[in-house]
Design a protein around this motif. Sequence first.
Motif, PDB file in Angstrom:
ATOM      1  N   VAL A 142      42.252  70.627  25.382  1.00  0.00           N
ATOM      2  CA  VAL A 142      41.398  69.579  24.827  1.00  0.00           C
ATOM      3  C   VAL A 142      41.982  68.219  25.162  1.00  0.00           C
ATOM      4  CG1 VAL A 142      40.760  71.140  22.942  1.00  0.00           C
ATOM      5  CG2 VAL A 142      42.525  69.419  22.565  1.00  0.00           C
ATOM      6  N   LEU A 143      41.089  67.260  25.388  1.00  0.00           N
ATOM      7  CA  LEU A 143      41.481  65.868  25.593  1.00  0.00           C
ATOM      8  C   LEU A 143      41.002  65.068  24.394  1.00  0.00           C
ATOM      9  CD1 LEU A 143      42.543  63.483  27.297  1.00  0.00           C
ATOM     10  CD2 LEU A 143      40.280  63.370  28.380  1.00  0.00           C
ATOM     11  N   ILE A 144      41.915  64.329  23.774  1.00  0.00           N
ATOM     12  CA  ILE A 144      41.604  63.540  22.587  1.00  0.00           C
ATOM     13  C   ILE A 144      41.921  62.080  22.877  1.00  0.00           C
ATOM     14  CG2 ILE A 144      42.174  63.111  20.166  1.00  0.00           C
ATOM     15  CD1 ILE A 144      42.984  66.114  20.020  1.00  0.00           C
ATOM     16  N   LEU A 153      45.034  61.524  15.120  1.00  0.00           N
ATOM     17  CA  LEU A 153      46.217  62.253  14.663  1.00  0.00           C
ATOM     18  C   LEU A 153      45.835  63.548  13.942  1.00  0.00           C
ATOM     19  CD1 LEU A 153      48.559  59.376  13.417  1.00  0.00           C
ATOM     20  CD2 LEU A 153      48.832  60.801  15.452  1.00  0.00           C
ATOM     21  N   ILE A 154      44.718  63.518  13.219  1.00  0.00           N
ATOM     22  CA  ILE A 154      44.263  64.743  12.557  1.00  0.00           C
ATOM     23  C   ILE A 154      43.755  65.742  13.592  1.00  0.00           C
ATOM     24  CG2 ILE A 154      42.617  65.709  10.896  1.00  0.00           C
ATOM     25  CD1 ILE A 154      42.703  63.015   9.424  1.00  0.00           C
ATOM     26  N   LEU A 155      42.949  65.267  14.542  1.00  0.00           N
ATOM     27  CA  LEU A 155      42.463  66.143  15.616  1.00  0.00           C
ATOM     28  C   LEU A 155      43.616  66.785  16.375  1.00  0.00           C
ATOM     29  CD1 LEU A 155      39.560  64.038  17.191  1.00  0.00           C
ATOM     30  CD2 LEU A 155      39.325  66.278  16.106  1.00  0.00           C
ATOM     31  N   THR A 156      44.615  65.975  16.702  1.00  0.00           N
ATOM     32  CA  THR A 156      45.753  66.473  17.480  1.00  0.00           C
ATOM     33  C   THR A 156      46.483  67.589  16.738  1.00  0.00           C
ATOM     34  OG1 THR A 156      46.067  64.368  18.635  1.00  0.00           O
ATOM     35  CG2 THR A 156      47.972  65.807  18.461  1.00  0.00           C
ATOM     36  N   GLN A 157      46.823  67.348  15.485  1.00  0.00           N
ATOM     37  CA  GLN A 157      47.552  68.357  14.717  1.00  0.00           C
ATOM     38  C   GLN A 157      46.735  69.630  14.535  1.00  0.00           C
ATOM     39  OE1 GLN A 157      49.822  66.704  11.136  1.00  0.00           O
ATOM     40  NE2 GLN A 157      48.473  64.983  11.645  1.00  0.00           N
ATOM     41  N   TRP A 158      45.461  69.461  14.230  1.00  0.00           N
ATOM     42  CA  TRP A 158      44.605  70.613  13.933  1.00  0.00           C
ATOM     43  C   TRP A 158      44.352  71.426  15.203  1.00  0.00           C
ATOM     44  CZ3 TRP A 158      40.254  69.778   9.807  1.00  0.00           C
ATOM     45  CH2 TRP A 158      39.842  71.034   9.310  1.00  0.00           C
ATOM     46  N   LYS A 181      54.820  63.213  18.563  1.00  0.00           N
ATOM     47  CA  LYS A 181      55.391  63.696  17.305  1.00  0.00           C
ATOM     48  C   LYS A 181      54.399  64.537  16.523  1.00  0.00           C
ATOM     49  CE  LYS A 181      57.515  61.959  13.038  1.00  0.00           C
ATOM     50  NZ  LYS A 181      57.910  60.725  12.276  1.00  0.00           N
ATOM     51  N   ASN A 182      53.104  64.262  16.706  1.00  0.00           N
ATOM     52  CA  ASN A 182      52.073  64.958  15.954  1.00  0.00           C
ATOM     53  C   ASN A 182      51.378  66.065  16.736  1.00  0.00           C
ATOM     54  OD1 ASN A 182      51.415  63.652  13.079  1.00  0.00           O
ATOM     55  ND2 ASN A 182      52.201  62.064  14.445  1.00  0.00           N
ATOM     56  N   GLY A 183      51.981  66.485  17.856  1.00  0.00           N
ATOM     57  CA  GLY A 183      51.492  67.700  18.496  1.00  0.00           C
ATOM     58  C   GLY A 183      50.930  67.587  19.887  1.00  0.00           C
ATOM     59  N   CYS A 184      50.813  66.383  20.441  1.00  0.00           N
ATOM     60  CA  CYS A 184      50.292  66.274  21.809  1.00  0.00           C
ATOM     61  C   CYS A 184      51.279  66.893  22.804  1.00  0.00           C
ATOM     62  CB  CYS A 184      50.057  64.811  22.183  1.00  0.00           C
ATOM     63  SG  CYS A 184      48.438  64.189  21.750  1.00  0.00           S
ATOM     64  N   ASP A 185      50.769  67.784  23.642  1.00  0.00           N
ATOM     65  CA  ASP A 185      51.600  68.360  24.692  1.00  0.00           C
ATOM     66  C   ASP A 185      51.787  67.377  25.844  1.00  0.00           C
ATOM     67  OD1 ASP A 185      51.880  71.295  23.807  1.00  0.00           O
ATOM     68  OD2 ASP A 185      49.715  70.951  23.660  1.00  0.00           O
ATOM     69  N   TYR A 186      50.763  66.585  26.112  1.00  0.00           N
ATOM     70  CA  TYR A 186      50.805  65.574  27.166  1.00  0.00           C
ATOM     71  C   TYR A 186      50.180  64.300  26.610  1.00  0.00           C
ATOM     72  CZ  TYR A 186      51.320  69.739  30.093  1.00  0.00           C
ATOM     73  OH  TYR A 186      51.737  70.932  30.638  1.00  0.00           O
ATOM     74  N   VAL A 187      50.788  63.153  26.928  1.00  0.00           N
ATOM     75  CA  VAL A 187      50.262  61.867  26.461  1.00  0.00           C
ATOM     76  C   VAL A 187      50.071  60.953  27.666  1.00  0.00           C
ATOM     77  CG1 VAL A 187      50.621  59.877  24.972  1.00  0.00           C
ATOM     78  CG2 VAL A 187      51.443  62.118  24.253  1.00  0.00           C
ATOM     79  N   ILE A 188      48.909  60.312  27.744  1.00  0.00           N
ATOM     80  CA  ILE A 188      48.563  59.418  28.843  1.00  0.00           C
ATOM     81  C   ILE A 188      48.348  58.014  28.294  1.00  0.00           C
ATOM     82  CG2 ILE A 188      46.909  58.942  30.695  1.00  0.00           C
ATOM     83  CD1 ILE A 188      46.109  61.960  30.486  1.00  0.00           C
ATOM     84  N   ASN A 189      49.092  57.049  28.817  1.00  0.00           N
ATOM     85  CA  ASN A 189      48.869  55.652  28.475  1.00  0.00           C
ATOM     86  C   ASN A 189      47.779  55.126  29.408  1.00  0.00           C
ATOM     87  OD1 ASN A 189      48.942  52.800  28.242  1.00  0.00           O
ATOM     88  ND2 ASN A 189      51.100  52.819  27.680  1.00  0.00           N
ATOM     89  N   VAL A 211      36.287  67.287  25.647  1.00  0.00           N
ATOM     90  CA  VAL A 211      36.818  65.949  25.421  1.00  0.00           C
ATOM     91  C   VAL A 211      36.235  65.432  24.113  1.00  0.00           C
ATOM     92  CG1 VAL A 211      36.923  63.563  26.215  1.00  0.00           C
ATOM     93  CG2 VAL A 211      37.034  65.422  27.876  1.00  0.00           C
ATOM     94  N   TYR A 212      37.101  64.954  23.222  1.00  0.00           N
ATOM     95  CA  TYR A 212      36.667  64.308  21.984  1.00  0.00           C
ATOM     96  C   TYR A 212      36.829  62.808  22.164  1.00  0.00           C
ATOM     97  CZ  TYR A 212      36.703  68.955  19.929  1.00  0.00           C
ATOM     98  OH  TYR A 212      36.441  70.276  19.651  1.00  0.00           O
ATOM     99  N   ASP A 213      35.702  62.096  22.199  1.00  0.00           N
ATOM    100  CA  ASP A 213      35.698  60.697  22.599  1.00  0.00           C
ATOM    101  C   ASP A 213      35.085  59.813  21.511  1.00  0.00           C
ATOM    102  OD1 ASP A 213      35.378  58.224  23.825  1.00  0.00           O
ATOM    103  OD2 ASP A 213      34.849  59.087  25.763  1.00  0.00           O
ATOM    104  N   GLY A 214      35.937  59.044  20.834  1.00  0.00           N
ATOM    105  CA  GLY A 214      35.466  58.082  19.858  1.00  0.00           C
ATOM    106  C   GLY A 214      35.497  56.665  20.392  1.00  0.00           C
ATOM    107  N   ILE A 215      35.758  56.506  21.694  1.00  0.00           N
ATOM    108  CA  ILE A 215      35.883  55.183  22.298  1.00  0.00           C
ATOM    109  C   ILE A 215      34.550  54.689  22.839  1.00  0.00           C
ATOM    110  CG2 ILE A 215      37.072  53.801  24.034  1.00  0.00           C
ATOM    111  CD1 ILE A 215      38.840  54.840  21.751  1.00  0.00           C
ATOM    112  N   GLY A 216      33.834  55.545  23.565  1.00  0.00           N
ATOM    113  CA  GLY A 216      32.496  55.181  24.007  1.00  0.00           C
ATOM    114  C   GLY A 216      32.420  54.652  25.419  1.00  0.00           C
ATOM    115  N   LYS A 217      31.916  53.453  25.569  1.00  0.00           N
ATOM    116  CA  LYS A 217      31.576  52.878  26.868  1.00  0.00           C
ATOM    117  C   LYS A 217      32.733  52.914  27.867  1.00  0.00           C
ATOM    118  CE  LYS A 217      29.751  48.587  28.889  1.00  0.00           C
ATOM    119  NZ  LYS A 217      29.237  47.220  28.570  1.00  0.00           N
ATOM    120  N   ALA A 218      33.923  52.520  27.440  1.00  0.00           N
ATOM    121  CA  ALA A 218      35.050  52.378  28.362  1.00  0.00           C
ATOM    122  C   ALA A 218      35.560  53.705  28.907  1.00  0.00           C
ATOM    123  CB  ALA A 218      36.186  51.628  27.674  1.00  0.00           C
ATOM    124  N   THR A 219      35.343  54.783  28.185  1.00  0.00           N
ATOM    125  CA  THR A 219      35.923  56.077  28.572  1.00  0.00           C
ATOM    126  C   THR A 219      34.891  57.104  29.020  1.00  0.00           C
ATOM    127  OG1 THR A 219      35.897  56.625  26.213  1.00  0.00           O
ATOM    128  CG2 THR A 219      37.993  55.887  27.145  1.00  0.00           C
TER     129      THR A 219
END
Length: 323
Positions: A142-144, A153-158, A181-189, A211-219
Amino acid sequence: MKGIRVHQHGGPEVLSYEEVSINQPGRGEVLVRNRAIGLNFVDTYFRTGAYTPPALPFLPGNEGAGEVMAVGAGVEDFAPGDRVAYVMTLGAYAEESIVPARFLVHLPDGIDFETGAAMMLKGLTAQSLLRRAFRVEAGHTVLIHAAAGGVGLILTQWAKHLGATVIGTVGSPEKAALARKNGCDYVINYHLEDFAARVREITDGRGCDVVYDGIGKATFEGSLDSLRPLGYFVSFGSASGAIEAFDIMLLMKKGSLFATWQLLFTHLEKRENMLAMSEELFAVVSSGAVKIPIHTRLPLSEAAEAHRRLEARETTGATILLP
């Protein structure tokens, strides 16, 4: 009592801390003394007018926790003194709130008011995304987006608890550390890397299941490019602006993808869903599998500052307002 009232749409400065009146609860309603109030990005949509409130002026806020003070006619499941939490009810930014009983639940003894206020909208959103919009199982990738945010952070842990491989996007090294720290196996800046290209690299070209996307237009387009064929694009917010109109054939061209925009209210329209979803949320929090990180506490009188920080993306985890 004191509360926050919006007399006209605009920036954080329109949040006015003032004396407000409140009625006794009507049929099917409960009067709650708020002990803590949750801050959510949707609050800014109502403030700006992106979402239309029932009328102006209005009291914003969509989640809180506290004690029952009085119940209206026809309410049988709650009584004065009960510890409760609620969601999807405008008017939480106040010392007291009138809440429809169908959006109210008993708060387990092991969960304090601050956690209850910080978890209802964000936690039930996570439940609806992970267990209903696309049911995450062990082995999924999953991509968050905004993985260090309140919902993220809740999505990641769950998701990690469910056995998924979790990829998260963030906007700073500090947020990257928090996501790991909260469970991401990979983190992308996303300021430093093309997140879609990096996802393809991580998944050996396969792409993610969802993909769980709460950003919208930019992503939006990058999210589609991050998915495997027949993958799921699940949108639930527009922090960067609304997704522009697109030709539905784009989903076919990107791999016969599924796309949905989820509104929590739709899932909560039936009382049995509200109870079942809350029970599952309380279970993962009570077990310790999902922790609700509260990183900022502000007095209710400083709601404008809370909105400013939220929109400037200066926050991580949950922010709560204390009446």
